[in-house]
Design a protein around this motif. Structure first.
Motif: not given
Ligand code: SAM
Length: 268
Positions: A12, A37, A40
């Motif tokens: 990620l 992000r 997430a």
């Protein structure tokens, strides 16, 4: 990495595998690329580590006199107080207002295992009590902390672990310990787990050490290699506490490039 099961998170963006799991709170070091992000990332962490209920991002390093993290809520519950278990003890703390690193649990166990019954132990920089509570199972401990939030959790942790009768709490500046503990010392073992600033307090520690006693002196040290870092640490101790001798130096952890945390065992 501390904690388990973050292996699938490495891909990620903004996540560099630096994650501390403290109780049910995960603290992730944020890097450029994570913007937009964050949730997430938080969901991925909670899916991977089932015990994690709150995810925070850490911006920058651990800073200031109280060694605190600047945190940003990324996902899960918005709560920074938790209960962490290590070495058979439970520690209540607020990860935002108190210093705590789960990475040092082995070091704490190592020091506690060296304590002998009948010793008097002084912890000059106690935080929420991870060394002191563990050691208090074996020996009486005097425990000092300047940060009022950490001090309050330490008092709570003494009760939680049923060692409140074995720990004498001293709130305030460790520089004042020679006066505040006059008549209670000298101490057989003195802990100085404040590696960014412990040098300022070494003369005070030396003045409270019993004959045959030992100081565990933690320091962040730079050097081209570990040999150079150790030599610098030995020179520093010789200048600050000329009547004491360094009997051993060990690496606690690597802090950064050419930057290590060492602990010197210093004897009277
Ligand atoms: C690196 S932390 C270590 C805390 C604890 N020993 C642990 O392992 O979690 C250093 C601690 O020293 C405290 N501190 C900083 N300056 C202090 C001072 N002058 N006197 C007493 N405590 C101090 C900080 O608030 C912090 O809790």
């Amino acid at each position: 990495m501390t904690g388990t099961g973050a292996s699938r998170l490495g891909g990620l963006p903004g996540f560099d595998s630096g994650i501390d799991v403290i109780g049910d709170v995960a603290v992730v070091k944020l890097r450029p690329g994570v913007e937009g992000r964050e949730s997430a990332l938080a969901e991925a962490i909670m899916a991977e580590m089932k015990s994690v209920k709150c995810v925070y991002g850490q911006e920058g390093g651990i800073e200031g006199e109280f060694r605190l993290r600047r945190l940003r809520h990324l996902g899960g519950e918005a709560r920074t107080t938790t209960t962490h278990k290590e070495n058979g003890i439970r520690l209540r703390l607020d990860v935002e207002t108190c210093y705590f690193s789960p990475r040092l649990s082995t070091e704490r166990l190592r020091i506690a295992s060296r304590v002998r019954e009948g010793e008097k132990v002084l912890n000059m920089f106690a935080g929420v009590g991870p060394y002191s509570v563990l050691i208090a199972k074996k020996a009486p401990v005097w425990s000092c902390e300047l940060n009022a939030a950490a001090y309050r959790f330490h008092v709570e942790n003494n009760r939680l672990n049923k060692v409140e009768r074995r720990v004498t709490m001293v709130e305030g500046d460790a520089a004042l310990l020679p006066e505040k503990t006059a008549g209670e010392g000298p101490f057989d073992r003195i802990l100085m787990p404040h590696p960014s600033q412990s040098n300022a307090f070494l003369p005070a520690a030396a003045s409270m050490l019993a004959p045959g006693g030992v100081v565990h002196y933690y320091r962040h040290v730079t050097g081209e290699d570990e040999g150079e870092a150790e030599a610098r640490l030995r020179e520093e101790v010789a200048a600050l506490a000329p009547r004491l001798s360094v009997v051993a130096v060990r690496r606690v952890r690597v802090v950064g490039p050419r930057y290590v945390e060492l602990v010197a065992d210093i004897e009277a």
